[in-house]
Every structure is written in structure tokens, then in C-alpha cells.
Design an enzyme around this catalytic site. Sequence first.
Site, PDB file in Angstrom:
ATOM      1  N   GLU A   1       0.581  -1.264  -0.051  1.00 17.87           N
ATOM      2  CA  GLU A   1       0.129   0.034  -0.058  1.00 17.87           C
ATOM      3  C   GLU A   1       0.779   1.472  -0.084  1.00 17.87           C
ATOM      4  OE1 GLU A   1      -2.803  -0.228   3.256  1.00 17.87           O
ATOM      5  OE2 GLU A   1      -4.271  -1.691   1.895  1.00 17.87           O
TER       6      GLU A   1
ATOM      7  N   GLU B   1      -6.417  -7.880  -0.083  1.00 14.95           N
ATOM      8  CA  GLU B   1      -7.092  -7.730   0.941  1.00 14.95           C
ATOM      9  C   GLU B   1      -8.564  -7.315   0.704  1.00 14.95           C
ATOM     10  OE1 GLU B   1      -5.359  -4.798   3.504  1.00 14.95           O
ATOM     11  OE2 GLU B   1      -3.472  -5.750   3.238  1.00 14.95           O
TER      12      GLU B   1
END
Length: 370
Positions: free
Chosen positions: A168, A292
Site C-alpha cells: 500500500e 485484501e
Amino acid sequence: MEKIVGTNLGNWLVLEKWMSPFIFDGTDAEDETWLARMLPPDELDRRMKKHRDTYISEEDFANIASHGMNLVRIPVPYFIFGDRPPFSGCIEYLDRALEWAQKYNLKVLIDLHTVHGSQNGYDNGGLTGVCKWYKNNEEVRFALSVLERLAERYARQPALYGIEVLNEPISFSVYMTAPSTGKARDTEEAKGSGYVPMSFLKSFYEEAYHILRKYLGEDKAVVFHDGFRLGRWGGFFKKKGMKNVVLDTHIYIFAMENFVPFHAKWVYRLYMTINARQLKRAGRHIPVIVGEWCIANRWAQKFLNNPEAEEQCRRAYREVAEIQKYVWNQTAGHIYWNYQLYRDKGKPFDEVWKNGWDLSRCLKNGWISF
């Protein structure tokens, strides 16, 4: 490899306070960096050893495999090798995880989840409100050295699926809207923070790929997070001659709900339709996984803790799960966040919304199946 169906083992080697707040008892630290700064070294080592020894066990790998999953994604910190005091290393736990995975016919995706100075300013990046790692060349080189050592150590491990270069790295739009932005405990430390530019990210990814490929055969994947920019990669990886690479994107209904005033099944279907188109477009150039996701949502949540609405709650969670899985199954795979929050699965959560994030409880409640 067959289509990925997996779960993350988050909060084991990289702490996230919201998942196990009791590890932070006696401090007001909001992330792992400040916990390490506030605790005496001996106490920090004691807490971390107890947590790592007990949070994930061989039994969990057997349980994951028994539910039809074939992969675990394991977030690891930049200090995994124990060379960044005051943090204690944890490489022996990753060694153990690869052995357990092989025993139960699971694959492992090793995910570099934090870097010093943070790549996103989230607590999951290790330091809330600070995001300036990419500006520090020394720390960029250190992150690459961690990836290199991981690749060298596990290149011949049969259970290794691949290595994810960095979790991320944040984009401009996400950085500007993230609740953690501007919330650093030390404002001086946060000076100079900002989003990770695309030009830097492409250069970093290319260098990381070549470093990893020195050790990893082409049967092992190199995974790149999209940096919250799924539609901007196009044919980049192919043009650079990269082989067996995968693009990871993270999609949460729960996060979408922060920007939408109503929570209903039709809203989720619309959101998934939009995501399906984006995933299909990106998938024309490179295999994409949803690394995710979870079934947490406010529509189902309103039925929780109401014994008379137990069936409505179960049905709502199952419908949201199926809506998402239908889209994810059109990609190269999906990995649930997270396998568990509390190790004690009978302990009630401090906040009701956490139930949908805990895969172990979702499976037990019949809210999801694979």
C-alpha cells in the site's frame, strides 16, 4: 498455480492496534513504532515474544487448509532480520510459517508491509501520520536489501508462492482523504510527508524486480501493490520484460461506506460492478489479485447482537460475501483480511464492527465459505 483463495496473517509479525489493543496496554501508543519508543526494551521484547509465540500456530495452518484455502499472505516488517533496534527481529517465525505451509500444502506470499518512515502514514505502515520513506534514499536502499535477503533465504523453499515488494504505497487522492493524514504524534517528525509519486514507484518496482529475480526462479511470483492506482499501470510490467508478476489491489466495502450515506445490498452490487470493470481492464495486462478484502459492512452489522435477528444477520453477511466472491473469482484470486483479530476466539470484540474482519469467526458463524 491454481486460482488463489487465501487469507492474510496480519497482526502477527506486524502489529495493528485496532486488531489486538491489549498488546498496547499501559501506553497511549497508536502504532508499533510508538509502542517500541514507549516501552523499556526488555518489556517490549517480552510482549513481542509472547504475542508472536501464541498468535499464530501450526493448528491455524491446518485450519486454513481444511476450509479449502491454498495460500497465506504474511505481512512482515522492515526489521524482520533484527537489525533495527529497538525492534526485535522475527525471521524465525517466518521460517516456521514456511515449514507449516509446506506440511499442509499451502503457499506463502511474503509481503513487506512496513518501511522506516512509512509508505502510507497508516498504523499498518508502522507510523501513523508520517509518510516520507521514499524521500530517504538510505531507507529505500535498506528496503531493497530486506527484499533481497528474503529472496535469498527462501528462493528454494517449495511453499513460497512469491514476494510482494511493498504494501500500500499511498496515492495522492488516498493520502488527501485518509483519516491518518495529519494525525502524527510528533508533528516535527511528520514534516515533509506526502504521497508516493508514480514515477518513484515505477522506478522502485523495476529495481526491486531485478533484485528479487537474482534469486527467485520464474516459478516464483513477484507481486506489486497497485499503490491505489489500479487503472494506471497498463502494460508497464510487460514493457519492462517482467515475467510471472502479479498486481495486488485492496478493495473494502467498509471503506466505501465512509463516503456513501446509505448502506444496502444494491449499493454493494453497484460498487462491485464498478470494481469488476476496473479489475477486468487491469487484468488485460497483468494477472490481478484482490490481496485484501472482507465482508464487514454496516447493512449486516445492524443485525448483530440482536438474538431475534440472527438469521437476518447471517443472510446479510453471506449475501455480501457472495457478491464480492463473484467478482473476485473473475480475477487471479483473493486473500481475506484477516484470519483473526483476537487469538482468544471466544472473547467478545470491544467494537461490534470488527466481527466481519475476523475470518475465523465468519467461518464459525456460517457467514462465509470457500
